[in-house]
Design an enzyme around this catalytic site. Structure first.
Site, PDB file in Angstrom:
ATOM      1  N   ARG A  99       0.844  -1.185   0.000  1.00 35.00           N
ATOM      2  CA  ARG A  99       0.000   0.000   0.000  1.00 35.00           C
ATOM      3  C   ARG A  99       0.877   1.232   0.000  1.00 35.00           C
ATOM      4  O   ARG A  99       1.710   1.409   0.901  1.00 35.00           O
ATOM      5  CB  ARG A  99      -0.878  -0.034   1.265  1.00 35.00           C
ATOM      6  CG  ARG A  99      -1.955   1.008   1.251  1.00 35.00           C
ATOM      7  CD  ARG A  99      -2.980   0.735   2.322  1.00 35.00           C
ATOM      8  NE  ARG A  99      -2.435   0.757   3.676  1.00 35.00           N
ATOM      9  CZ  ARG A  99      -3.116   1.146   4.729  1.00 35.00           C
ATOM     10  NH1 ARG A  99      -4.362   1.520   4.605  1.00 35.00           N
ATOM     11  NH2 ARG A  99      -2.574   1.140   5.927  1.00 35.00           N
ATOM     12  N   THR A 102      -0.942   7.570  -1.137  1.00 35.18           N
ATOM     13  CA  THR A 102      -2.202   7.504  -1.900  1.00 35.18           C
ATOM     14  C   THR A 102      -3.136   6.436  -1.351  1.00 35.18           C
ATOM     15  O   THR A 102      -4.326   6.425  -1.670  1.00 35.18           O
ATOM     16  CB  THR A 102      -1.925   7.162  -3.370  1.00 35.18           C
ATOM     17  OG1 THR A 102      -1.337   5.845  -3.421  1.00 35.18           O
ATOM     18  CG2 THR A 102      -0.970   8.160  -4.009  1.00 35.18           C
ATOM     19  N   ASP A 124      -0.966  -2.433  12.953  1.00 32.79           N
ATOM     20  CA  ASP A 124      -0.485  -2.980  11.683  1.00 32.79           C
ATOM     21  C   ASP A 124      -0.293  -4.490  11.835  1.00 32.79           C
ATOM     22  O   ASP A 124       0.583  -4.951  12.571  1.00 32.79           O
ATOM     23  CB  ASP A 124       0.845  -2.305  11.303  1.00 32.79           C
ATOM     24  CG  ASP A 124       1.290  -2.728   9.915  1.00 32.79           C
ATOM     25  OD1 ASP A 124       1.424  -1.853   9.045  1.00 32.79           O
ATOM     26  OD2 ASP A 124       1.490  -3.945   9.685  1.00 32.79           O
ATOM     27  N   ASP A 156       3.210  -5.891  10.944  1.00 30.18           N
ATOM     28  CA  ASP A 156       4.217  -5.567  11.965  1.00 30.18           C
ATOM     29  C   ASP A 156       4.005  -6.402  13.214  1.00 30.18           C
ATOM     30  O   ASP A 156       4.959  -6.874  13.835  1.00 30.18           O
ATOM     31  CB  ASP A 156       4.149  -4.082  12.332  1.00 30.18           C
ATOM     32  CG  ASP A 156       4.811  -3.206  11.275  1.00 30.18           C
ATOM     33  OD1 ASP A 156       5.579  -3.742  10.455  1.00 30.18           O
ATOM     34  OD2 ASP A 156       4.543  -1.991  11.272  1.00 30.18           O
TER      35      ASP A 156
HETATM   36  N1  URA Z   1      -3.529  -2.801   7.541  1.00 32.01           N
HETATM   37  C1  URA Z   1      -3.206  -3.087   8.814  1.00 32.01           C
HETATM   38  O1  URA Z   1      -2.297  -3.861   9.077  1.00 32.01           O
HETATM   39  N2  URA Z   1      -3.929  -2.515   9.815  1.00 32.01           N
HETATM   40  C2  URA Z   1      -4.944  -1.671   9.565  1.00 32.01           C
HETATM   41  O2  URA Z   1      -5.565  -1.204  10.518  1.00 32.01           O
HETATM   42  C3  URA Z   1      -5.250  -1.365   8.227  1.00 32.01           C
HETATM   43  C4  URA Z   1      -4.539  -1.948   7.234  1.00 32.01           C
END
Ligand code: URA
Length: 210
Positions: free
Chosen positions: A105, A109, A201, A204
């Protein structure tokens, strides 16, 4: 499963999800919980797999016993966080074929950028389960499913851990034929495209990269 969105409200799923949301949960615990929850979600997403029967001998007598019918299903991980769902699902469905769609991602954007695509043959004959823990904006999920359809898939389900209403809506508009299974429909996205209350995330947290 005919509805576009199925939220799996099973107590074990909800309890494990709460543990995963806590910021105090370690990487090792998060990974283990993801493995466990992926199996429970896989149970739901495979609920309508076609069945046939096979004559077998039990120690007592012959019988026509139920077995899965048709081509082996395909699990497609949307990299990188999708990989966290694969191991558990493969334990449950060991003969599944596996594909990978590499999308990241763009943080500015929020649009998906493709860098890898490798999927099993004969996608048109298989149930294809695309997996990504977080259905946020829906941009990468929609793009991944576009690619899977281009590669021939006609029967696709989408499995995620958390979904935002915005992502569900986007998927419904772009791919109304793709049912979604999730453990929770959360409140919203924040201004950075993260799910709230969410769990942060997912990549992560499972790989310990932050
Ligand atoms: N991707 C993620 O890892 N967490 C989110 O909250 C949104 C997209």
């Amino acid at each position: 499963m005919t509805d576009h969105l199925t939220v799996v409200n099973h107590p074990l799923v909800q309890h494990k999800l709460t543990l995963m949301r806590k910021k105090s949960t370690s990487t090792a615990e998060f990974r283990q919980l993801l493995r466990e929850i992926s199996q429970l979600l896989a149970y739901e997403v495979t609920r309508d797999l076609p069945m046939t029967t096979q004559p077998i001998d039990t120690p007592m007598q012959e019988m026509d016993a139920p077995v899965l019918a048709g081509a082996k299903l395909a699990l497609v991980s949307i990299l990188r966080a999708g990989n966290g769902l694969l191991d558990g699902m493969l334990e449950l469905i060991p003969s599944a074929r596996v594909g990978f769609v590499g999308l990241y991602r763009d943080e500015e954007t929020l649009e998906p950028v493709q860098y890898y695509f490798k999927v099993p043959t004969q996608l048109d004959k298989r149930l294809v389960i695309a997996v990504d823990p977080m259905l946020a904006t829906g941009n990468s999920s929609v793009a991944a499913i576009d690619l899977l359809k281009k590669a021939g898939a006609t029967n696709i389900h989408f499995l995620c851990l958390l979904a935002a209403p915005e992502g569900v809506q986007r998927m419904k508009e772009a791919h109304p034929d793709v049912p979604i299974v999730t453990a929770s429909l959360d409140e919203r996205l924040n201004e950075k495209g993260y799910i709230v209350p969410g769990l942060g995330d997912a990549g992560d947290r499972m790989f310990g990269t932050k």
